[in-house]
Design an enzyme around this catalytic site. Structure first.
Site, mmCIF file in Angstrom:
data_model
loop_
_atom_site.group_PDB
_atom_site.id
_atom_site.type_symbol
_atom_site.label_atom_id
_atom_site.label_comp_id
_atom_site.label_asym_id
_atom_site.label_seq_id
_atom_site.Cartn_x
_atom_site.Cartn_y
_atom_site.Cartn_z
ATOM 1 N N ASP A 167 42.168 36.739 44.446
ATOM 2 C CA ASP A 167 40.909 36.583 45.161
ATOM 3 C C ASP A 167 40.179 35.322 44.708
ATOM 4 O OD1 ASP A 167 41.300 38.937 46.575
ATOM 5 O OD2 ASP A 167 40.342 40.163 45.015
ATOM 6 N N TYR A 206 47.799 41.285 33.823
ATOM 7 C CA TYR A 206 46.476 40.706 34.037
ATOM 8 C C TYR A 206 45.684 40.740 32.729
ATOM 9 C CZ TYR A 206 46.738 40.469 39.152
ATOM 10 O OH TYR A 206 47.063 40.143 40.438
#
Length: 453
Positions: free
Chosen positions: A192, A251
């Protein structure tokens, strides 16, 4: 007007006969909706429901912090001036790899040849050359990965820079359609806006024989110097796909801590939040502007009384966040409550199930980037998540919810309990995208040596 015209007019719908009345009615309906609009919150039934932040409170708590230090760190990381080893962790030990067992089996991608080591001459469709590219980029400089008209995206820059490596036939077809000559790039995971990447994996193919790895690297690096960088390039098998061939994704989320945050003392067996440990302010005190203050009348707590307001907790324990996250390891669970912006058809069943290999949180210190050698970097909370797949915005929602639950004094299995909720309002709104970084994607089995925490 004759009789025929009158009959037609009487049978016509009201929006055609009297458009003014219809428009006035619509404006009135919109006004009523705006006036009667109420925010609906999920009705939690556990003991810490009175201390849990609302969606607005959670949003303001996570966004109101010094994100500039984290953004600077990711900017230097993308440019290659820093590495993840520059993070200094405070006495944390590396966790273990959760091994799938029983019904928690994870789909494998065995048999996929990643490196193209064949020396035989290839003909026909097998003459197509596929390149695997590892990219590092600063997410705060782009509008996300996916190409969109009028936006500065990573995919748009990469595909445009690789357009010169298209074969002549494909380039002529695009020119005939008056389309820009760009390559088609596949990616392991779309990030994003604001999300950085340390080793994002993408691939593209061409039939040109004169394409070299150095030329590809030079073209991509020239697209956005200092913001987008090639980590490595290799030629791989035609069957390789950066998304479908991946076994796991990792992540890292960095949350900057304010002074005194993250070390909330909690005794063994004691809840991090209690009535005695919270401040009670008398109702009507206009000097209190803390966003954590809420009216006790709306909580129906007779033990405290109607003439007082409760100050919700504004601190949390990183160790509690770590315990909450570690309960997710080694299980294949549905994370639909922690997903956002997904289609209704993908909100239930196997499409929402993920296997979490590793989930840990720890306190760390960012490297100080100033000139004063006596100063130390910002203290932060680092969260490392490794799973076979992640849903959209799942990492950010999961971390925001873990912080909220830790501050509210929830039990260590509360994230597991929330997975049985019937509405996504049970989870917190997504944490800021500036703190998230896609570290790497693995195409072999996960090893404990890969972990940061």
């Amino acid at each position: 007007m004759n009789i025929l015209h009158k009959n037609i007019l009487c049978r016509a719908p009201i929006w055609w006969r009297e458009p003014y009345k219809v428009s006035t009615f619509i404006r009135k309906m919109r006004t009523d909706v705006d006036t009667e609009h109420h925010h609906v919150h999920y009705d939690h039934q556990d003991d810490c429901r009175e201390f849990r932040w609302t969606a607005k409170e959670s949003y303001e708590y996570l966004y109101d912090r010094p994100w500039e230090d984290v953004m600077d760190f990711y900017s230097h990381l993308a440019a290659g001036r820093l590495s993840l080893s520059d993070l200094v962790f405070h006495g944390s030990k590396k966790g273990n790899v959760a091994i799938p067992s029983g019904n928690a089996a994870v789909p494998s991608c065995t048999g996929i040849l990643l490196e193209n080591n064949s020396k035989k001459a290839k003909v026909g469709k097998w003459a197509r050359r596929t390149f695997k590219v590892l990219l590092s980029y600063d997410g705060n400089q782009f509008d996300g990965w996916q190409k969109q008209p009028g936006l500065n995206t990573v995919q748009g820059l990469v595909e445009k820079s690789l357009g010169k490596f298209l074969d002549e036939k494909k380039a002529q077809e695009l020119e005939a359609k008056k389309a820009s000559v760009e390559a088609a790039v596949a990616v392991a995971g779309r990030t994003d806006k604001g999300v950085s990447a340390f080793q994002q994996v993408c691939s593209f193919y061409t039939w040109r024989k004169d394409t070299s790895l150095q030329d590809i690297e030079s073209e991509i690096n020239a697209a956005a110097p200092g913001k987008l960088r090639v980590v490595s390039i290799s030629e791989v098998s035609r069957e390789f796909h950066p998304n479908f061939s991946a076994k796991w994704r990792r992540y890292l989320y960095i949350l900057p801590l304010k002074d005194g945050e993250g070390y909330k003392p909690v005794a063994d067996g004691e809840s991090p939040v209690s009535y005695d440990s919270l401040c009670l302010a008398e109702k009507g005190d206009n000097q209190s502007t803390d966003m954590n203050v809420i009216n006790m009348e709306s909580m129906n707590i007779s033990a405290i009384g109607k003439h007082q307001t409760l100050v919700k907790p504004h601190n949390f324990n990183v160790d509690t966040v770590n315990q909450l996250l570690q309960q997710l390891e080694g299980q294949s669970l549905s994370y639909r409550i922690f997903a956002r912006d997904t289609q209704a058809s993908r909100s239930r069943g196997p499409a929402t199930e993920c296997f979490m290999y590793h989930a840990c949180a720890a306190v760390a210190t960012l490297p100080y980037l100033g000139q004063d050698t006596t100063r130390k970097g910002r203290t932060v909370m680092c969260v490392e998540l490794v799973a076979n797949r992640f849903l959209r915005k799942m990492v950010r929602v999961l971390i925001a919810t873990a912080v909220r639950e830790a501050a509210a004094g929830a039990t260590w299995d509360n994230l597991l309990k929330l997975m049985h909720a019937t509405c996504r309002r049970a989870s917190a709104p997504p944490a800021p995208s500036q703190g998230l970084c896609l570290v790497d994607i693995g195409y072999t089995d996960m090893s404990q040596e890969n972990f940061l925490i």
